[in-house]
Design an enzyme around this catalytic site. Structure first.
Site, PDB file in Angstrom:
ATOM      1  CG  ASP A  44       5.309  -3.285  -4.866  1.00 20.14           C
ATOM      2  OD1 ASP A  44       5.922  -4.360  -5.031  1.00 20.14           O
ATOM      3  OD2 ASP A  44       5.827  -2.285  -4.348  1.00 20.14           O
ATOM      4  NE  ARG A  70       0.887   1.156  -7.093  1.00 13.04           N
ATOM      5  CZ  ARG A  70       1.858   2.056  -6.892  1.00 13.04           C
ATOM      6  NH1 ARG A  70       3.083   1.661  -6.622  1.00 13.04           N
ATOM      7  NH2 ARG A  70       1.614   3.348  -6.968  1.00 13.04           N
ATOM      8  N   GLY A  87       0.820  -1.210   0.000  1.00 10.17           N
ATOM      9  CA  GLY A  87       0.000   0.000   0.000  1.00 10.17           C
ATOM     10  C   GLY A  87       0.852   1.258   0.000  1.00 10.17           C
ATOM     11  CE  LYS A  91       7.662   7.697  -4.164  1.00  9.77           C
ATOM     12  NZ  LYS A  91       8.137   7.078  -5.411  1.00  9.77           N
ATOM     13  N   GLY A 120       2.652   3.651   1.461  1.00  5.55           N
ATOM     14  CA  GLY A 120       3.257   3.877   2.770  1.00  5.55           C
ATOM     15  C   GLY A 120       3.809   5.269   2.967  1.00  5.55           C
TER      16      GLY A 120
END
Length: 489
Positions: A252, A183, A90, A113, A92
């Site tokens: 991922d 993704r 996930g 991000k 993070g």
């Protein structure tokens, strides 16, 4: 053009049920400062470039103030990391603000991000350091400039936040843009949890938003998987042709749209080395440059497994069987274009593979050689001396050059015309690690961000000569051999 407060949000991912994400607000940072702003990416949002001058801009894109219309959340996914399944990953350290529609009807997700902890941080701090933020900011735009599908980047916001990695580093936040951040691992998490209803809902969501031509087909899930296979094959061919190593091709980190996603320990080839490992953490070389195409297929096989409740096994096998031919066809097309050939046949493949062997044996600079090859003369052998001198085994190069000359003459295009055509497919500039490192060092040590903006402008036009930037096309200096990038980079 419009102000930030008038962005047209349509947060479709937030309309999915709670199992797909967790709602979470960004964690504020101290003393945010706009370090670099990408007007080209801002245009994707119809954003007035003057907005970056407003104090509110840095507040919104540091996560210190909620952006009107946004619905922040962190997405859930899982994935195979270095071949091993991890049941929950996930976002993070990334927070999706929402989805903006521009006037052309395009949809762009805005993601911060480095915006702080989420329920998926797995004990981490949810932060990004300035070093890695600069690398992703520059490389995502460099890939776009090269014509390779990629996420985009709007800005870097620095702060006085101290972030602990191998040492204490300065924190930063990146605003990333993509049509979707879904993704392969987004599907894997629901398959391995036996949540097949959620799996189907996610597939329907992605198809409706990004593959609308398939919505009314009875075989839409099969066609969807086929399209992902072909997009991934094409992407990997582009990576290999330009000499790009991703470094951490976990499932991922694989985009369902065939985008280059999640820039960490990437690297562009300097000296041609098919076994190049750009990730210092990849001790076994799983993601070495020459293994990327087969890893692409491995990851697609993992996605096929995740989609098995929707895609019959035989249909999945048939789709996976298209990967190799699609990859090979596109790669050969790209490499023959790099050689300046207008048409190509299977007989041209040895011309490509033998050249790569010569480049490897003599450790010739990959990008520099193909750019210089545009000047190859079919009329005067002496004019090719600078190319010849790049090789240790000059006799072997002479033999290859004779074959190449014969093939060019058969192709029938004059040298000048071919040189111009080759300049459009062989970049003069790529984001070599040492160039990124110089920008990082100046930003970190002197708080001088001008090199970031200089590289951003350069890499938007990687095929143009840009006479005042010739030094940026040079092979790396000796000190660059000691640069190490890892998953924390």
């Amino acid at each position: 053009m419009r102000p930030l407060e008038d962005l047209d949000f349509d947060n479709s991912f937030a309309r999915l049920p709670e199992p797909f994400y967790s709602r979470v607000m960004p964690t504020p940072v101290p003393a945010p400062e706009l370090l670099s702003y990408n007007e080209t990416a801002a245009a994707l949002l119809d954003l007035d470039p003057r907005e970056a001058q407003r104090p509110e801009f840095v507040e919104y894109f540091s996560g210190n103030r909620p952006l009107p219309g946004s619905e922040p959340l962190a997405a859930l996914y899982a994935g195979h990391q270095f071949g091993h399944y991890v049941p929950q990953l996930g976002d993070g350290r990334a927070i999706l603000l929402g989805e903006v529609r521009n006037r052309a009807g395009e949809r762009w997700e805005l993601q911060l991000k480095g915006a702080g902890r989420t329920p998926y941080s797995r004990g981490g701090d949810g932060r990004a350091v300035l070093r890695s933020t600069i690398r992703e900011y520059l490389c995502s735009e460099a890939m776009h400039g090269l014509g390779i599908p990629s996420t985009r980047a709007l800005c870097i916001v620095g702060s006085e936040l101290e972030v602990y990695r191998e040492s204490v580093e300065r924190g930063a936040v990146l605003l990333r843009l993509a049509p979707s951040h879904v993704r392969f691992g987004s599907f894997e998490v629901f398959f391995y949890r036996d949540q097949h209803a959620e799996l189907k809902l996610l597939a329907d969501y992605v198809i409706e938003r990004h593959y609308p031509e398939l919505v009314d087909r009875d075989d839409k899930y099969v066609r969807f998987f086929q399209e992902v296979v072909l997009r991934t094959a094409r992407l990997l061919a582009q990576w290999q042709a330009v000499g790009f190593a991703h470094g951490v091709m976990n499932t991922d980190n694989m985009s369902i749209l065939g985008l280059t996603l999640d820039y960490g320990p990437f690297g562009f080839l300097d000296r041609y080395d098919p076994g190049f490992i750009c990730n210092h953490s990849d001790h076994a070389g799983r993601y070495a440059f020459d293994r990327q195409p087969q890893i692409g297929l491995w990851n697609l096989t993992a996605l096929a497994q995740a989609l098995s409740p929707l895609v019959p096994v035989e249909a999945a096998r048939e789709a996976l069987g298209r990967y190799g031919p699609a990859y090979a066809t596109h790669y050969v097309e790209l490499m023959c274009a790099k050689l300046g050939l207008r048409d190509h046949t299977r007989e041209d493949i040895p011309l490509v593979t033998d050249l790569l062997q010569l480049l490897h044996a003599s450790q010739v600079d990959y990008t520099g050689f193909f750019r210089a090859l545009g000047g190859f003369s079919t009329e005067t052998a002496a004019a090719n001396a600078p190319l010849r001198d790049l090789f240790i085994d000059r006799v072997a190069f002479d033999a290859w050059a004779a074959r190449y000359r014969t093939r060019l003459l058969a192709d029938g295009s004059p040298d000048g015309e071919r040189k111009a055509r080759m300049a459009r497919v062989n970049p003069k500039y790529v984001l070599r690690n040492y160039l990124a490192q110089i920008a990082i060092d100046r930003a970190v040590e002197a708080r001088d961000y001008s090199e970031i903006d200089r590289l951003l402008a350069l890499l938007r036009r990687p095929y143009d000569e840009q006479p005042d930037m010739q030094a940026y096309a040079a092979p790396p200096p000796d000190w660059a051999q000691h640069i190490q990038v890892s998953c924390s980079s």
